[in-house]
Design an enzyme around this catalytic site. Structure first.
Site, PDB file in Angstrom:
ATOM      1  N   HIS A 125       0.821  -1.202   0.000  1.00  0.00           N
ATOM      2  CA  HIS A 125       0.000   0.000   0.000  1.00  0.00           C
ATOM      3  C   HIS A 125       0.864   1.264   0.000  1.00  0.00           C
ATOM      4  O   HIS A 125       0.482   2.275  -0.608  1.00  0.00           O
ATOM      5  CB  HIS A 125      -0.958  -0.008   1.191  1.00  0.00           C
TER       6      HIS A 125
ATOM      7  N   PRO B  98      -5.283   0.056  -5.829  1.00  0.00           N
ATOM      8  CA  PRO B  98      -6.332  -0.673  -6.552  1.00  0.00           C
ATOM      9  C   PRO B  98      -7.402  -1.206  -5.603  1.00  0.00           C
ATOM     10  O   PRO B  98      -7.088  -1.638  -4.488  1.00  0.00           O
ATOM     11  CB  PRO B  98      -5.575  -1.820  -7.240  1.00  0.00           C
TER      12      PRO B  98
ATOM     13  N   HIS C 107      -0.711 -12.776  -1.806  1.00  0.00           N
ATOM     14  CA  HIS C 107      -1.961 -13.153  -1.138  1.00  0.00           C
ATOM     15  C   HIS C 107      -1.842 -14.495  -0.415  1.00  0.00           C
ATOM     16  O   HIS C 107      -2.731 -14.863   0.359  1.00  0.00           O
ATOM     17  CB  HIS C 107      -3.109 -13.245  -2.155  1.00  0.00           C
TER      18      HIS C 107
ATOM     19  N   ASP D 247      -5.615 -19.022   1.762  1.00  0.00           N
ATOM     20  CA  ASP D 247      -5.368 -20.422   1.391  1.00  0.00           C
ATOM     21  C   ASP D 247      -5.212 -21.230   2.672  1.00  0.00           C
ATOM     22  O   ASP D 247      -5.413 -20.700   3.770  1.00  0.00           O
ATOM     23  CB  ASP D 247      -4.168 -20.567   0.432  1.00  0.00           C
TER      24      ASP D 247
END
Length: 321
Positions: free
Chosen positions: A65, A163, A193, A242
């Site tokens: 970020h 985004p 991620h 995950d």
């Protein structure tokens, strides 16, 4: 000459063209002024990562970020001091950002040994690097010499440049190829991620669709069960990205291949012809994912940064003097 060697040569050219090793960012930048910097950061973070599994993904997200808004300049660490000039952190896009204080703590440790020498921006990049390495990912050698921003961007700039959670493949490729990444590196950097969780608030578009629009599969029905409608405003409701949220590995891509991508980009990359084969390859080859992620990390952390006489070296990361 194999493809990996060629890719490494291209990366070296990219970094030199963008100022790395050319008097701006350098791999030995603190060799004389703060020779133990990397050890200080690693030693400071290691016990924290062992006792708080949320710290590593939080620092990696903090890095992303920060670097999305005018380059990696530690502007995300600056607190709001004027009611009419809200800081970058007040942007809705920074919902869920945590652990900014850890960078301030590391800065204190660094200042004790090397007063006035090391930027908060470099400390944040090193902290993100350690978050990856100490979670089982690659140890990325990063050039240093970034300077801190001397003025904090407003929340409006963060709103426009970070985004949204609904970003798809088109926008993802536009952002990362604009920073010099290949398509493979763009897919690899999204592999961050693999650490952490996704807040329910960030997947509203997948949970509750307009009337008449059907689910794409049973996974979206599962997401709605995990994120009941009344809890969406909470920072406490989330979905694991995950099955190994505290490990930096390739399970994120395996998850996506099984139709269990949480965010829009996770689900779209599997079916987009530009990215699908890369996702499939990373799902079966962790080493290649690690290599592509490392080069992507270098490009992101070197893009649009302040160096030389630009910016400042802040005394405290959350305050602009």
């Amino acid at each position: 000459m194999d493809l990996r060697t060629i890719a490494s040569m291209v990366l070296i050219f990219f970094l030199r063209f963008n100022g790395v090793e050319g008097g701006a960012l350098q791999y030995n930048f603190y060799e004389n002024s703060c020779p133990h910097l990397e050890d200080i950061v690693s030693t400071g973070l290691h016990p924290i990562f062992l006792t708080d599994p949320t710290s590593a993904p939080a620092l990696l997200r903090l890095f992303f970020h920060d670097c999305q808004v005018q380059g990696c300049d530690a502007s995300i660490l600056v607190d709001t001091v004027k009611a009419n000039r809200l800081s970058e952190m007040t942007s809705a896009k920074n919902f869920g950002i945590m652990k900014r204080d850890l960078i301030g703590n590391l800065k204190t440790l660094v200042e004790d040994e090397c007063p006035g020498q090391v930027s908060c921006a470099d400390i944040l990049v090193l902290a993100a690097r350690e978050a990856v390495a100490l979670s089982g990912g690659p140890l990325i050698k990063v050039p240093l010499g970034r300077r801190d921003s001397s003025a904090a961007p407003s929340y409006q700039l963060a709103d426009s440049l970070i985004p949204p959670a609904t970003t798809g493949v088109d926008e993802m490729l536009r952002i990362f190829t604009g920073k010099g990444m290949t398509v493979e590196e763009s897919v690899a950097i999204i592999g961050s991620h693999t650490l952490g969780i996704t807040h329910c608030l960030n997947i509203l578009n997948r949970l509750y669709k307009p009337k008449g629009v059907e689910d794409q599969g049973t996974f979206e029905a599962f997401l709605r069960l995990t994120c009941p409608k009344g809890s969406l405003i909470s920072n406490l409701t989330f979905v694991l990205n995950d099955i190994t949220p505290t490990l930096f590995d390739h399970h994120y891509y395996m998850n996506a291949m099984e139709g269990r991508g949480v965010l829009t980009i996770d689900a779209e990359m599997v079916i987009d012809p530009r990215t699908a084969q890369i996702v499939e390859h990373f799902a079966t080859n962790q080493d290649d994912f690690f290599h592509a992620f490392s080069t992507a990390f270098l490009k992101l952390s070197s893009s649009g940064v302040l160096t030389g006489d630009q910016g400042v070296i802040r005394r405290k990361c959350n305050v602009i003097d």
